[in-house]
Each structure stands twice: as C-alpha cells, then as structure tokens.
Design an enzyme around this catalytic site. Structure first.
Site, PDB file in Angstrom:
ATOM      1  N   TYR A   1       0.834  -1.172   0.000  1.00 50.31           N
ATOM      2  CA  TYR A   1       0.000   0.000   0.000  1.00 50.31           C
ATOM      3  C   TYR A   1       0.881   1.238   0.000  1.00 50.31           C
ATOM      4  O   TYR A   1       1.943   1.235   0.590  1.00 50.31           O
ATOM      5  CB  TYR A   1      -1.009  -0.027   1.143  1.00 50.31           C
ATOM      6  CG  TYR A   1      -0.478  -0.420   2.512  1.00 50.31           C
ATOM      7  CD1 TYR A   1      -0.366   0.538   3.499  1.00 50.31           C
ATOM      8  CD2 TYR A   1      -0.112  -1.733   2.814  1.00 50.31           C
ATOM      9  CE1 TYR A   1       0.094   0.200   4.763  1.00 50.31           C
ATOM     10  CE2 TYR A   1       0.347  -2.080   4.076  1.00 50.31           C
ATOM     11  CZ  TYR A   1       0.444  -1.106   5.045  1.00 50.31           C
ATOM     12  OH  TYR A   1       0.888  -1.429   6.294  1.00 50.31           O
TER      13      TYR A   1
ATOM     14  N   ASP B   1       2.411 -21.634   8.991  1.00 54.57           N
ATOM     15  CA  ASP B   1       3.631 -20.973   8.521  1.00 54.57           C
ATOM     16  C   ASP B   1       3.719 -19.523   8.976  1.00 54.57           C
ATOM     17  O   ASP B   1       4.780 -18.917   8.905  1.00 54.57           O
ATOM     18  CB  ASP B   1       3.763 -21.069   6.995  1.00 54.57           C
ATOM     19  CG  ASP B   1       2.724 -20.250   6.263  1.00 54.57           C
ATOM     20  OD1 ASP B   1       1.666 -19.950   6.845  1.00 54.57           O
ATOM     21  OD2 ASP B   1       2.972 -19.910   5.094  1.00 54.57           O
ATOM     22  N   ARG B   2       2.662 -18.959   9.432  1.00 51.18           N
ATOM     23  CA  ARG B   2       2.649 -17.603   9.989  1.00 51.18           C
ATOM     24  C   ARG B   2       1.878 -17.658  11.302  1.00 51.18           C
ATOM     25  O   ARG B   2       0.874 -18.340  11.398  1.00 51.18           O
ATOM     26  CB  ARG B   2       1.921 -16.627   9.068  1.00 51.18           C
ATOM     27  CG  ARG B   2       2.590 -16.386   7.766  1.00 51.18           C
ATOM     28  CD  ARG B   2       3.132 -14.991   7.765  1.00 51.18           C
ATOM     29  NE  ARG B   2       3.754 -14.735   6.479  1.00 51.18           N
ATOM     30  CZ  ARG B   2       4.860 -14.081   6.365  1.00 51.18           C
ATOM     31  NH1 ARG B   2       5.459 -13.607   7.420  1.00 51.18           N
ATOM     32  NH2 ARG B   2       5.397 -13.877   5.192  1.00 51.18           N
TER      33      ARG B   2
END
Length: 136
Positions: A1, A36-37
């Site tokens: 962003y 994984d996160r």
C-alpha cells in the site's frame, strides 16, 4: 500500500482478526496443525516496526495491543515454534521472487530492522524453551 500511515492500523487489524480466527480454529482441531505464519509475527514484528517507523500512531498502537491482549486470553500457546533464520540478502531475493512491485521498492534498512525484530519476539510469544532455532 502506498500510504502506509493512513492504512497501517486498518490493514494490521484485519490481519490480526484473520490470524485470531486461525488460532480459534486450531484450538478446536482434533489433529496436529502446522502454521507458517503466527499471530505473534504480525504483532511483535510488523506492527511494532510500523510503530517504530512512525507509520502507526501511539494511540493506534496502544489500541491494537489492547485488542491483542484481550485475544490472547482466548488463545492456547503453541506446542512448538520453529524459527528459520536467513541472511538479509537471501530474504530480499525471496521477496523479489514473489513479483510484488511494492516489496521491491522497500529499502534494505527496514528489512534488516524487521529481521532483528523477529529474534526478541520469540520470547514474547510464550514458546520459551519449547522454541527451536535453525539457520538456513
């Protein structure tokens, strides 16, 4: 962003909500789940980095952390956390392979700062002696 200060709180709160939903689903699962996160990564690495850079106001940072503290009361700590460590050049090469043009515009210095934030966050995540570290 492109306007990080404008959208940081909204985006990070959205990610927090999504990771919290994952944590609730994991708590209900009757089998082993590998993630994984983690919710901790967003909180202690990315949000903290946005705050330190000035991209997140003190008010928004404190609000976010209060919300996370409330969520933690409903979460179970992971049984095991594994931290995979890579050099900053290797991480940059991986980020560039993703083909996301906004990531290519990020300077190396913030990437190094983010990498350093990962190390102390392992202790805050509650994994303690149950965490394992390996270098790649």
């Amino acid at each position: 962003y492109t306007d990080i200060p404008r959208w940081s709180f909204c985006l990070e709160t959205y990610f927090l909500k999504e990771r919290f939903k994952d944590m609730l689903a994991i708590a209900q699962a009757d089998h082993t789940i590998v993630q994984d996160r983690s919710i901790y990564e967003g909180v202690y690495v990315f949000v903290r980095n946005n705050y330190r850079r000035g991209d997140l106001s003190k008010r928004d940072f404190e609000t976010y952390m209060e919300l996370f503290d409330l969520m933690k009361q409903q979460m179970r700590l992971p049984d095991l956390m594994i931290y995979l460590r890579k050099s900053v050049p290797a991480l940059i090469a991986q980020i560039q392979q993703r083909g996301r043009d906004y990531a290519d515009r990020l300077p190396k210095r913030p990437k190094r700062r983010i990498r350093r934030l990962y190390l102390p966050s392992r202790r805050r995540q509650g994994a303690g002696d149950r965490s394992r570290r390996t270098g790649l």
